[in-house]
Design a protein around this motif. Structure first.
Motif, PDB file in Angstrom:
ATOM      1  N   SER A 131      -8.133  -1.475   5.614  1.00 56.66           N
ATOM      2  CA  SER A 131      -7.096  -1.298   6.634  1.00 56.66           C
ATOM      3  C   SER A 131      -7.242   0.036   7.375  1.00 56.66           C
ATOM      4  O   SER A 131      -6.856   0.134   8.543  1.00 56.66           O
ATOM      5  CB  SER A 131      -5.704  -1.384   6.012  1.00 56.66           C
ATOM      6  OG  SER A 131      -5.420  -2.688   5.579  1.00 56.66           O
ATOM      7  N   PHE A 132      -7.808   1.051   6.700  1.00 57.60           N
ATOM      8  CA  PHE A 132      -7.889   2.348   7.377  1.00 57.60           C
ATOM      9  C   PHE A 132      -8.858   2.287   8.549  1.00 57.60           C
ATOM     10  O   PHE A 132      -8.507   2.653   9.674  1.00 57.60           O
ATOM     11  CB  PHE A 132      -8.291   3.461   6.414  1.00 57.60           C
ATOM     12  CG  PHE A 132      -8.227   4.818   7.062  1.00 57.60           C
ATOM     13  CD1 PHE A 132      -7.048   5.535   7.071  1.00 57.60           C
ATOM     14  CD2 PHE A 132      -9.335   5.361   7.712  1.00 57.60           C
ATOM     15  CE1 PHE A 132      -6.960   6.763   7.716  1.00 57.60           C
ATOM     16  CE2 PHE A 132      -9.273   6.592   8.352  1.00 57.60           C
ATOM     17  CZ  PHE A 132      -8.077   7.292   8.356  1.00 57.60           C
ATOM     18  N   GLY A 169      -6.568  -7.577   4.003  1.00 53.84           N
ATOM     19  CA  GLY A 169      -6.790  -7.851   2.597  1.00 53.84           C
ATOM     20  C   GLY A 169      -7.956  -8.799   2.445  1.00 53.84           C
ATOM     21  O   GLY A 169      -8.667  -9.117   3.402  1.00 53.84           O
ATOM     22  N   GLY A 199       0.836  -1.206   0.000  1.00 50.51           N
ATOM     23  CA  GLY A 199       0.000   0.000   0.000  1.00 50.51           C
ATOM     24  C   GLY A 199       0.858   1.238   0.000  1.00 50.51           C
ATOM     25  O   GLY A 199       2.088   1.167   0.067  1.00 50.51           O
ATOM     26  N   GLY A 251     -12.555   0.760  -0.548  1.00 52.19           N
ATOM     27  CA  GLY A 251     -11.488  -0.062  -1.106  1.00 52.19           C
ATOM     28  C   GLY A 251     -10.278  -0.224  -0.216  1.00 52.19           C
ATOM     29  O   GLY A 251      -9.285  -0.837  -0.618  1.00 52.19           O
ATOM     30  N   ASP A 252     -10.332   0.312   1.006  1.00 53.26           N
ATOM     31  CA  ASP A 252      -9.187   0.247   1.913  1.00 53.26           C
ATOM     32  C   ASP A 252      -9.667  -0.144   3.317  1.00 53.26           C
ATOM     33  O   ASP A 252      -9.807   0.717   4.187  1.00 53.26           O
ATOM     34  CB  ASP A 252      -8.454   1.584   1.950  1.00 53.26           C
ATOM     35  CG  ASP A 252      -7.237   1.571   2.877  1.00 53.26           C
ATOM     36  OD1 ASP A 252      -6.821   0.465   3.298  1.00 53.26           O
ATOM     37  OD2 ASP A 252      -6.706   2.655   3.187  1.00 53.26           O
ATOM     38  N   HIS A 266     -12.719   4.172   4.389  1.00 55.67           N
ATOM     39  CA  HIS A 266     -12.176   4.546   3.085  1.00 55.67           C
ATOM     40  C   HIS A 266     -12.547   3.470   2.062  1.00 55.67           C
ATOM     41  O   HIS A 266     -12.149   2.308   2.225  1.00 55.67           O
ATOM     42  CB  HIS A 266     -10.654   4.678   3.154  1.00 55.67           C
ATOM     43  CG  HIS A 266     -10.188   5.902   3.882  1.00 55.67           C
ATOM     44  ND1 HIS A 266      -8.901   6.391   3.763  1.00 55.67           N
ATOM     45  CD2 HIS A 266     -10.822   6.748   4.720  1.00 55.67           C
ATOM     46  CE1 HIS A 266      -8.773   7.475   4.504  1.00 55.67           C
ATOM     47  NE2 HIS A 266      -9.925   7.705   5.104  1.00 55.67           N
ATOM     48  N   SER A 295       2.122   7.284   4.172  1.00 55.37           N
ATOM     49  CA  SER A 295       1.527   8.549   4.578  1.00 55.37           C
ATOM     50  C   SER A 295       2.448   9.244   5.560  1.00 55.37           C
ATOM     51  O   SER A 295       3.059   8.588   6.405  1.00 55.37           O
ATOM     52  CB  SER A 295       0.163   8.307   5.236  1.00 55.37           C
ATOM     53  OG  SER A 295      -0.325   9.483   5.850  1.00 55.37           O
ATOM     54  N   THR A 336      -1.281  -0.961   6.204  1.00 58.31           N
ATOM     55  CA  THR A 336      -2.202  -1.735   5.377  1.00 58.31           C
ATOM     56  C   THR A 336      -2.151  -3.198   5.801  1.00 58.31           C
ATOM     57  O   THR A 336      -1.415  -4.000   5.246  1.00 58.31           O
ATOM     58  CB  THR A 336      -1.831  -1.587   3.891  1.00 58.31           C
ATOM     59  OG1 THR A 336      -0.423  -1.824   3.739  1.00 58.31           O
ATOM     60  CG2 THR A 336      -2.136  -0.198   3.391  1.00 58.31           C
ATOM     61  N   THR A 339      -7.450  12.493   4.681  1.00 54.60           N
ATOM     62  CA  THR A 339      -7.216  12.582   3.243  1.00 54.60           C
ATOM     63  C   THR A 339      -7.226  14.057   2.852  1.00 54.60           C
ATOM     64  O   THR A 339      -8.030  14.833   3.368  1.00 54.60           O
ATOM     65  CB  THR A 339      -8.308  11.840   2.456  1.00 54.60           C
ATOM     66  OG1 THR A 339      -8.292  10.457   2.833  1.00 54.60           O
ATOM     67  CG2 THR A 339      -8.096  11.966   0.955  1.00 54.60           C
TER      68      THR A 339
END
Length: 498
Positions: free
Chosen positions: A402-403, A70, A56, A399-400, A397, A59, A67, A283
């Motif tokens: 992990s956030f 999955g 991923g 598609g993510d 988020h 930041s 990340t 973001t």
């Protein structure tokens, strides 16, 4: 070692004790108490492990979650690959917590190797995995979320407006720009109690460091615009929690922001923002056509860059038009425009012309005039019920997974505020990310805590390494950053009667 009670029972018992026997602190006034509680019993149910990470992006935010989650298919492939290299890998399903606006079932899968009694053993395995090409992180299972057990360190400041004769204010210190520690802001103001406040910009690539990432009102002056749909703490004679909206104009033209770099919108949430006009936490969205207002309280030259800037005196009369970047006159403003907004500004901002500045704040459709506002989110409690709106608030988020897993499902330091049925303001901090000392809270755990304290409405403020509480200007909490107390954008201060 004594077997620890389940977390819910431990928290309930500890909070009952806290509310009945508040801790005393020097300088506290009638109507103001601070309680400190420790719940949980050691580390017997927790271990060190190594989590294999999903590829991923990176930041600059020190609280950005790795990340770690999955799909099931990806987890199966990764487990097979790790086992092929001699690592005893396992896939673990992580479920959605009981947020009010997200699905149920599997959020994603994490892949882990080993359960170790000490960190050094886990680190040795992590090094071996790295040597074999696997990105990883050493983690403590006590911070996995509500299923984990371990110590919690909670501090609750309760302000009763019927008895307390001081003030609760928001403070950015000497300027909107720049960052200062909570204890420094508290000491400078002579605060009885202070905690960190709302979300703010850390990295210069995201805007002006220290500027609020959401609405900010200090001494009755709007210094940062609202993020559409996100809640905030509104301060005045009677504190409240609501969803403020800001409306700004210059010369009748809509203004997009206050005291931020045009084109960069931290946490998004404005029409035309890219990639989304909805809130998206941590973001930075962009916009090619913006008009941004600057106030003298910015405390630093306005950002240089593309576009044009008009200088307005105390009567909103244009005194100069210049390239972007320069001082804001005392008592006046400057206005920067980029893209089509720069064209409009160039056409209308002629020396001697008047461009009237209008700033208004609304809540529930009505104009309000708060003495202070601290931004936050998500909601934790509404109408006396736990209601964490993680998706609408931008904590999820797309598609993510992990956030939201790292930010909201796992335990982290938290700062929260709420109001009970008597109108008392509850200001709460929870230390975290310190194995065996303080694990922190998930968002759901934070909501349950606020509900047990009696809050009928409550929101999350900034947390992670920003979480801090000071009493009489001295830090009493244990910040999680390795470097110590983190400088923040603003603070929530309880001031004595003047």
């Amino acid at each position: 070692m004594k077997t620890p009670a389940p977390l819910a029972l431990a928290l309930s018992a500890a909070l009952t004790l806290a509310l009945s026997t508040p801790a005393s602190a020097a300088g506290l006034a009638p109507g103001l108490t601070v309680s400190t509680t420790v719940s949980g019993d050691g580390t017997g149910h927790n271990t060190w492990t190594v989590t294999a990470l999903v590829p991923g992006g990176s930041s600059p935010d020190p609280d950005a979650p790795p990340t770690a989650l999955g799909s099931r298919e990806h987890a199966d492939v990764l487990v097979t690959s790790l086992r092929g290299k001699g690592f005893a890998a396992r896939a673990e399903r992580v479920d959605w917590p009981a947020f009010s606006d997200t699905p149920r079932g599997a959020l994603g899968w994490r892949v882990r190797v080993g359960s170790f009694a000490d960190r050094a053993q886990a680190a040795a395995t992590a090094s071996a995995m790295t040597a074999n090409g696997f990105t990883n992180a050493v983690e403590w299972t006590g911070q996995d979320g509500p299923e984990a057990q371990g110590p919690q360190r909670i501090r609750v400041a309760t302000v009763d407006p019927r008895r307390f004769r001081g003030d609760v204010v928001a403070s950015h210190g000497e300027s909107v720009a720049g960052r200062r520690t909570t204890s420094a802001l508290s000491a400078a103001a002579g605060a009885l109690v202070g905690t960190n406040g709302g979300f703010f910009v850390i990295d210069p690539r995201d805007g002006i460091p220290g500027e609020p990432a959401g609405i900010g009102v200090y001494q009755g002056l709007l210094q940062s615009e609202a993020t559409t749909g996100r809640p905030a703490l509104l301060l005045g004679d009677r504190p409240s929690i609501g969803v403020p909206r800001t409306a700004l104009t210059v010369g009748g033209h809509e203004v997009d922001g206050v005291n931020r770099k045009p084109g960069l919108i931290r946490n998004c949430g404005e029409p035309g923002d890219v990639p989304t006009d909805r809130p998206l936490h941590d973001t930075t969205c962009t916009h090619p056509d913006e008009l941004v207002l600057f106030t003298p309280q910015l405390g630093t030259p306005t950002p240089a860059g593309d576009g044009v800037e008009a200088v307005l005196d105390a009567h909103d009369v244009v005194t100069a038009v210049r390239p972007a970047g320069g001082d804001v006159p005392a008592g006046g403003h400057t206005v920067q425009g980029i893209g089509t907004a720069a064209t409009w500004l160039g056409d209308h901002a002629r020396p001697g012309a008047k461009l009237a500045v209008g700033t208004r704040i609304f809540e529930a459709g009505r104009p309000i005039h708060p003495a202070g506002v601290v931004n936050g989110g998500p909601w934790l409690v509404r109408g006396g019920r736990i209601a964490v709106n993680a998706a609408a608030d931008g904590i999820v988020h797309p598609g993510d997974p992990s956030f939201v897993y790292g930010w909201g499902v796992k335990r982290n330091p938290r700062t929260m505020v709420g109001l009970d049925r008597q109108g008392r303001l509850l200001i709460v901090t929870a230390d975290g990310r310190q194995p065996g000392f303080a694990e922190g809270l998930s968002l759901i755990e934070g909501a349950r805590l606020m509900a047990r304290l009696g809050a009928v409405t409550a929101i999350n403020l900034d947390g992670g390494g920003s979480t801090a509480m000071a009493i009489d200007g001295k830090l009493v909490s244990s910040p999680s950053d390795a470097t110590g107390e983190r400088p923040v954008g603003d603070a929530l201060l309880v001031l004595p009667r003047r």
